[in-house]
Design a protein around this motif. Structure first.
Motif, PDB file in Angstrom:
ATOM      1  N   VAL A 148       0.821  -1.211   0.000  1.00  0.00           N
ATOM      2  CA  VAL A 148       0.000   0.000   0.000  1.00  0.00           C
ATOM      3  C   VAL A 148       0.857   1.264   0.000  1.00  0.00           C
ATOM      4  CG1 VAL A 148      -1.677   1.325   1.350  1.00  0.00           C
ATOM      5  CG2 VAL A 148      -1.965  -1.146   1.079  1.00  0.00           C
ATOM      6  N   ILE A 149       1.871   1.322   0.868  1.00  0.00           N
ATOM      7  CA  ILE A 149       2.652   2.558   0.999  1.00  0.00           C
ATOM      8  C   ILE A 149       3.695   2.682  -0.109  1.00  0.00           C
ATOM      9  CG2 ILE A 149       4.241   3.842   2.483  1.00  0.00           C
ATOM     10  CD1 ILE A 149       2.819   2.678   4.896  1.00  0.00           C
ATOM     11  N   VAL A 150       4.584   1.675  -0.216  1.00  0.00           N
ATOM     12  CA  VAL A 150       5.729   1.801  -1.121  1.00  0.00           C
ATOM     13  C   VAL A 150       5.345   1.540  -2.575  1.00  0.00           C
ATOM     14  CG1 VAL A 150       7.988   0.844  -1.682  1.00  0.00           C
ATOM     15  CG2 VAL A 150       7.374   1.243   0.693  1.00  0.00           C
ATOM     16  N   TRP A 151       4.697   0.414  -2.827  1.00  0.00           N
ATOM     17  CA  TRP A 151       4.437   0.028  -4.219  1.00  0.00           C
ATOM     18  C   TRP A 151       3.337   0.870  -4.857  1.00  0.00           C
ATOM     19  CZ3 TRP A 151       7.115  -2.721  -7.582  1.00  0.00           C
ATOM     20  CH2 TRP A 151       6.494  -3.193  -8.735  1.00  0.00           C
ATOM     21  N   GLN A 152       2.331   1.255  -4.072  1.00  0.00           N
ATOM     22  CA  GLN A 152       1.181   1.944  -4.661  1.00  0.00           C
ATOM     23  C   GLN A 152       1.206   3.455  -4.415  1.00  0.00           C
ATOM     24  OE1 GLN A 152      -2.715  -0.049  -4.372  1.00  0.00           O
ATOM     25  NE2 GLN A 152      -1.690  -1.668  -3.199  1.00  0.00           N
ATOM     26  N   CYS A 153       1.203   3.869  -3.139  1.00  0.00           N
ATOM     27  CA  CYS A 153       1.111   5.297  -2.856  1.00  0.00           C
ATOM     28  C   CYS A 153       2.323   6.054  -3.382  1.00  0.00           C
ATOM     29  CB  CYS A 153       0.943   5.529  -1.354  1.00  0.00           C
ATOM     30  SG  CYS A 153       0.669   7.253  -0.890  1.00  0.00           S
ATOM     31  N   PHE A 168      10.254  12.025  -0.656  1.00  0.00           N
ATOM     32  CA  PHE A 168      11.660  11.647  -0.857  1.00  0.00           C
ATOM     33  C   PHE A 168      11.761  10.244  -1.434  1.00  0.00           C
ATOM     34  CE2 PHE A 168      15.245   9.250   0.943  1.00  0.00           C
ATOM     35  CZ  PHE A 168      16.298   9.898   0.308  1.00  0.00           C
ATOM     36  N   LEU A 169      10.956   9.312  -0.908  1.00  0.00           N
ATOM     37  CA  LEU A 169      10.998   7.940  -1.392  1.00  0.00           C
ATOM     38  C   LEU A 169      10.591   7.863  -2.857  1.00  0.00           C
ATOM     39  CD1 LEU A 169      11.660   5.156  -0.192  1.00  0.00           C
ATOM     40  CD2 LEU A 169       9.235   4.845   0.272  1.00  0.00           C
ATOM     41  N   ALA A 170       9.675   8.731  -3.276  1.00  0.00           N
ATOM     42  CA  ALA A 170       9.208   8.717  -4.669  1.00  0.00           C
ATOM     43  C   ALA A 170      10.306   9.124  -5.641  1.00  0.00           C
ATOM     44  CB  ALA A 170       8.002   9.637  -4.812  1.00  0.00           C
ATOM     45  N   SER A 171      11.305   9.833  -5.145  1.00  0.00           N
ATOM     46  CA  SER A 171      12.393  10.259  -6.034  1.00  0.00           C
ATOM     47  C   SER A 171      13.407   9.157  -6.297  1.00  0.00           C
ATOM     48  CB  SER A 171      13.100  11.472  -5.417  1.00  0.00           C
ATOM     49  OG  SER A 171      13.734  11.112  -4.188  1.00  0.00           O
ATOM     50  N   LEU A 172      13.317   8.044  -5.587  1.00  0.00           N
ATOM     51  CA  LEU A 172      14.266   6.942  -5.742  1.00  0.00           C
ATOM     52  C   LEU A 172      13.792   5.977  -6.820  1.00  0.00           C
ATOM     53  CD1 LEU A 172      14.932   6.204  -1.956  1.00  0.00           C
ATOM     54  CD2 LEU A 172      16.308   7.599  -3.501  1.00  0.00           C
ATOM     55  N   PRO A 173      14.709   5.185  -7.370  1.00  0.00           N
ATOM     56  CA  PRO A 173      14.307   4.164  -8.347  1.00  0.00           C
ATOM     57  C   PRO A 173      13.327   3.164  -7.726  1.00  0.00           C
ATOM     58  CG  PRO A 173      16.673   4.508  -8.408  1.00  0.00           C
ATOM     59  CD  PRO A 173      16.159   5.263  -7.228  1.00  0.00           C
ATOM     60  N   VAL A 178      11.348  -0.749  -3.260  1.00  0.00           N
ATOM     61  CA  VAL A 178      10.956  -2.079  -2.801  1.00  0.00           C
ATOM     62  C   VAL A 178      11.934  -2.595  -1.751  1.00  0.00           C
ATOM     63  CG1 VAL A 178      10.621  -4.475  -3.496  1.00  0.00           C
ATOM     64  CG2 VAL A 178       9.765  -2.630  -4.946  1.00  0.00           C
ATOM     65  N   GLY A 179      13.227  -2.412  -1.996  1.00  0.00           N
ATOM     66  CA  GLY A 179      14.225  -2.881  -1.036  1.00  0.00           C
ATOM     67  C   GLY A 179      14.113  -2.187   0.306  1.00  0.00           C
ATOM     68  N   LEU A 180      13.862  -0.875   0.302  1.00  0.00           N
ATOM     69  CA  LEU A 180      13.719  -0.143   1.559  1.00  0.00           C
ATOM     70  C   LEU A 180      12.450  -0.564   2.295  1.00  0.00           C
ATOM     71  CD1 LEU A 180      14.864   3.455   0.504  1.00  0.00           C
ATOM     72  CD2 LEU A 180      16.102   1.785   1.882  1.00  0.00           C
ATOM     73  N   GLY A 181      11.387  -0.815   1.541  1.00  0.00           N
ATOM     74  CA  GLY A 181      10.168  -1.302   2.186  1.00  0.00           C
ATOM     75  C   GLY A 181      10.387  -2.639   2.865  1.00  0.00           C
ATOM     76  N   GLY A 182      11.114  -3.536   2.198  1.00  0.00           N
ATOM     77  CA  GLY A 182      11.429  -4.827   2.820  1.00  0.00           C
ATOM     78  C   GLY A 182      12.349  -4.685   4.013  1.00  0.00           C
ATOM     79  N   ALA A 321      18.262  -4.810  -9.214  1.00  0.00           N
ATOM     80  CA  ALA A 321      17.895  -5.599 -10.393  1.00  0.00           C
ATOM     81  C   ALA A 321      17.465  -4.714 -11.549  1.00  0.00           C
ATOM     82  CB  ALA A 321      16.775  -6.576 -10.042  1.00  0.00           C
ATOM     83  N   GLU A 322      16.924  -3.550 -11.251  1.00  0.00           N
ATOM     84  CA  GLU A 322      16.471  -2.621 -12.284  1.00  0.00           C
ATOM     85  C   GLU A 322      17.625  -2.180 -13.174  1.00  0.00           C
ATOM     86  OE1 GLU A 322      13.688   1.423 -12.416  1.00  0.00           O
ATOM     87  OE2 GLU A 322      14.320   0.520 -10.518  1.00  0.00           O
ATOM     88  N   PHE A 323      18.841  -2.109 -12.577  1.00  0.00           N
ATOM     89  CA  PHE A 323      20.017  -1.671 -13.336  1.00  0.00           C
ATOM     90  C   PHE A 323      20.867  -2.856 -13.772  1.00  0.00           C
ATOM     91  CE2 PHE A 323      19.006   1.181  -9.779  1.00  0.00           C
ATOM     92  CZ  PHE A 323      18.534   2.278 -10.476  1.00  0.00           C
ATOM     93  N   ALA A 324      20.991  -3.852 -12.889  1.00  0.00           N
ATOM     94  CA  ALA A 324      21.876  -4.980 -13.189  1.00  0.00           C
ATOM     95  C   ALA A 324      21.273  -5.950 -14.194  1.00  0.00           C
ATOM     96  CB  ALA A 324      22.224  -5.723 -11.894  1.00  0.00           C
ATOM     97  N   ALA A 325      19.970  -6.115 -14.187  1.00  0.00           N
ATOM     98  CA  ALA A 325      19.347  -7.106 -15.066  1.00  0.00           C
ATOM     99  C   ALA A 325      18.308  -6.497 -15.995  1.00  0.00           C
ATOM    100  CB  ALA A 325      18.691  -8.207 -14.224  1.00  0.00           C
ATOM    101  N   GLY A 326      18.201  -5.199 -16.010  1.00  0.00           N
ATOM    102  CA  GLY A 326      17.257  -4.550 -16.917  1.00  0.00           C
ATOM    103  C   GLY A 326      15.800  -4.808 -16.600  1.00  0.00           C
TER     104      GLY A 326
END
Length: 799
Positions: A148-153, A168-173, A178-182, A321-326
């Motif tokens: 709800v917070i990280v993936w959607q909002c 601030f979180l929205a400005s990150l990749p 996802v990693g910070l939420g976990g 993974a977004e950068f390392a594996a496309g």
């Protein structure tokens, strides 16, 4: 034997943590502490106070008999153990972990069995159910934080910009988000891990958790010893949480990119989760007591760290993974991949486990004779353990639903499908981009973001609301029908007990006493009512699940079917979850509320950790051995006798202590219990430990040296052996003595009425001192005079 000596009246309070100065009726600065510490200690008034009393004759007023050196002198001592449960304010946070507490309690409620294999399976199933509760909490936190917070909002700019930290979180990749939420969830299990930690002292292995019908486990002197199996069980829960979190996080890059790197980590997490589940279900590894495999302790502790490290590596891979594996992530609104499947799978596993638990409990009871005396029969026919575990599951489910819905409602508006969320986003964009007027565009700018929650959350909220309505109706029906009906039935009995006091001036008081008795009887009705509501809740949820699955619209038909009911249900569920959190927060700040919370804890945390390691620590692991050692130290002096006077929960501690007290000085210790829940609550709800094997055996071990005071207006305590009316001298043989609920129905000289005994009125009644005197006769030499003067009763309700 000497003609004189000392009789120690050792007072043990019940729940709520009565301080020693209240127990002894003496300012704290005039107390000595011969043993213990601030959390739990033994206290006496300083010697000069009793010396002044002796010089005055009876308490200092000069009206009593002169001191007699030939008398056995009575000394009053208090054991105050309330600091173990109501002391540190931080313990209030355990309120939010009630499901863990309930499933641990269910272990001790299992009935004694005729088949040990069935009992072994039952305790193993309960541990697996407890592990599923831990995973339920993990998934609930994942719904709120990661989904709800990280993936959607955070993915919707107009949702994130309303909350500064999310901007601030929205400005990150996306992957970093996802990693910070976990990482938040990983920190949460580390916090729970440290909160539930305890020091394991190598003091012996407790008896097996599987109890046969002819066993009395509380007699074992190792019963209260801490068990290394709890450390192994805790390691399994931490491992399962970390591995489950790692797998859940990896589902995101696996869904939207190359699977090879993620698949390797997924296999490792799955293997770690499997090991944790297998170890949890293996009795020799994680069951309390019995023949444990201690050599597995270190490997499992190491595996816990490995799981945390692999989970951290999984979070790191999801971030890069977004950068390392496309890996390419979709735009919001969507829900977190894999989360709903995990929730549905866990619900299915829990359903299977509960069905198996009820079936095994029924199997274990086959061939056991039914007790003729219904007053001793196990509550709910021996199914109290499974029912309590089921209640814990329902509370956990409601709390999980509340967490998810609370996050969605605080940040936006809860919906149950991606299609609904996308439609809402598209409509907003169309209004803002179109020729709409200023008012329409302003409303669109202020529109709440659509945040997707798992569909079962909404129909679970509806089920909770419906059950609450049923519970309120049932409670009102009991209040309006049972209480008046029972009051009328009790009124005749009350009048018959005061034959010389009939008249108009006593009629109102007689009705008050009869009503107090009727209200006290509600305790016996409440258990069945709560169990019926729990079963009803499960049936309602199952029916709704089948209904909506069979409907062509599936779960998504629910919001459109009854929007008003849905909104009301969401509000009720949020209120319950928020209320529980507020109670915990307020209890942290308010000592009086913290003491009220401790009343529940004093009953629940009497039992050690067995099924779930993340529960409040057990105070009896200290109080029972400590009280046993104190009795041994006092009676080591040939001139000392002890009357152990225990109220309410203190009587349970005293009974557990004397079941283990096998000293040669046993005949120097007598037991006085009052307001005691030994039979009413413990023998019936914990039959394997306080049932027909334990309490009668305790009575045989205390011949002529046990009196139990009880009153019909007491909602907690009751008789122990039988409810017959008898004299005080007969009570030494038959244990029980019933007090009249009031000493008189007529007003006193001061104009007020004598108080109704209830649960806390025993201390000030004359029967209390009479019982002490009767027990002293069994301890002191025949014909030896006894100083009957004693310390004053407690200055506050010593519950």
């Amino acid at each position: 034997m000497a003609d004189n000596g000392t009789v120690v009246e050792l007072r043990v309070h019940g729940v709520s943590g009565t301080p020693p100065e209240a127990l002894l009726g003496c300012p704290v600065e005039f107390l000595d502490q011969p043993a213990g510490d601030k959390a739990a200690g033994f206290y006496r008034r300083q010697p000069w106070i009793d010396l002044a009393r002796d010089r005055a004759g009876d308490g200092g007023d000069g009206s009593g008999p002169a001191p007699d050196d030939r008398r056995w002198r009575r000394v009053t001592e208090a054991y105050s153990w309330g600091g173990l449960t109501s002391g540190p304010a931080s313990r209030a946070v355990w309120v939010v972990l009630l499901p863990f507490v309930f499933v641990n309690l269910a272990h001790w409620m299992l009935p004694p069995v005729t088949r040990r294999r069935a009992a072994d399976v039952a305790v193993a199933l309960l541990r697996l159910i407890a592990l599923s509760f831990t995973l339920t909490l993990m998934l609930a936190a994942a719904v709120a934080v990661m989904d709800v917070i990280v993936w959607q909002c955070v993915g919707l700019d107009y949702c994130a910009e309303r909350w500064a930290p999310l901007t601030f979180l929205a400005s990150l990749p996306r992957g970093v988000q996802v990693g910070l939420g976990g990482l938040v969830l990983l920190m949460l299990i580390v916090l729970l891990w440290r909160l539930g930690a305890e020091h394991i002292r190598p003091a012996g292995r407790p008896p097996s958790a599987a109890v046969l019908a002819d066993e009395v486990p509380l007699e074992s002197d190792t019963f209260w010893c801490p068990d290394a199996a709890v450390a192994r069980l805790r390691a399994c829960h931490v491992t399962a949480w970390a591995a489950g979190l790692g797998a859940l996080t990896l589902a995101v890059p696996m869904r939207f990119g190359p699977a090879a790197p993620s698949a390797v980590l997924m296999v490792v997490n799955a293997a770690l989760l499997t090991v944790a589940v297998v170890a949890t279900g293996w009795n020799r590894c994680t069951a309390r007591g019995g023949r444990g495999v201690d050599r597995l302790t270190r490997p499992l502790l190491v595996l816990r760290w490995v799981a945390v490290a692999v989970a951290a590596l999984s979070l790191g891979w999801a971030a890069v993974a977004e950068f390392a594996a496309g890996v390419t992530y979709p735009d919001a609104p969507t829900h977190l991949p894999g989360l709903r499947g995990a929730i549905y799978a866990l619900l299915g596993v829990q359903a299977v486990l509960f069905v198996a638990l009820f079936a095994v409990t029924a199997w274990s009871r086959r061939g056991r004779p039914v007790l003729e005396d219904r007053s001793w029969r196990p509550t709910l026919g021996g199914y109290c353990g499974p029912i309590v575990a089921l209640i814990g599951w329902l509370i956990g489910g409601a709390f999980s639903v509340g967490i998810g819905l609370l996050a969605a409602q605080l940040l936006g508006d809860a919906v149950v499908s991606t299609a609904a969320a996308r439609t809402a986003v598209a409509d907003r964009a169309a209004v803002l981009a179109g020729p709409a007027g200023f008012a329409e565009k302003a409303a669109a700018l202020d529109a709440a973001a659509p945040l997707i929650v798992p569909p079962p959350y909404l129909w679970a909220a509806v089920a909770i609301a419906l059950v609450i309505v049923v519970a309120v109706v049932a409670g009102l029906a009991v209040w309006w029908w049972f209480v008046p009906r029972r009051t009328r039935a009790e009124l005749a009995a009350v009048r018959s007990e005061y034959p010389g006091e009939a008249g108009p001036d006593t009629a109102a008081r007689a009705r008050q006493v009869a009503r107090a008795r009727a209200l006290a009887a509600l305790s016996d009705v409440a258990v069945g009512l709560i169990a019926a509501l729990a079963v009803l809740t499960v049936l309602v949820m199952a029916a709704m699940a089948v209904w909506y699955l069979a409907d062509s619209g599936g779960y998504e038909a629910l919001p459109g079917y009854a929007p008003a009911l849905t909104r009301l249900s969401v509000f009720v569920t949020l209120a319950l979850a928020a209320g529980l959190v507020l109670v915990a927060v307020q209890a942290y700040r308010d000592r009086q509320l913290r003491r009220l919370v401790a009343v529940l804890w004093d009953v629940i945390t009497f039992w050690p950790r067995a099924n779930h390691p993340l529960t409040p620590p057990c105070y009896s692991e200290r109080t029972v051995p400590e009280l046993r050692d104190r009795l041994a130290a006092l009676t080591a002096d040939p001139g000392v006798r002890v009357v152990l006077a225990a109220h309410s929960q203190g009587s349970v501690i005293a009974a557990a202590t004397l079941l283990q007290y096998d000293e040669p000085t046993r005949d120097r210790v007598a037991l006085l219990t009052f307001g005691s829940p030994l039979r009413r609550l413990y023998a019936r709800n914990f039959p394997a430990y306080f049932g027909t094997g334990a309490l009668p055996r305790l009575a045989r071990r205390q011949p002529q040296r046990w009196i139990n005071l009880w009153a019909r207006s007491d909602p907690i305590g009751s008789w122990v052996c039988d409810p017959a009316d008898r004299g005080m001298d007969e009570a030494r043989t038959h244990v029980d003595f019933r007090l009249l609920d009031v000493t008189s129905l007529r007003p006193r000289a001061e104009g007020d009425y004598p108080p109704i005994c209830g649960h806390s009125g025993f201390w000030t009644r004359a029967e209390y001192q009479r019982a002490i005197t009767e027990l002293e006769k069994t301890l002191t030499p025949s014909g030896a005079p006894t100083d009957t003067r004693a310390a004053p009763p407690p200055t506050e309700s010593a519950e």
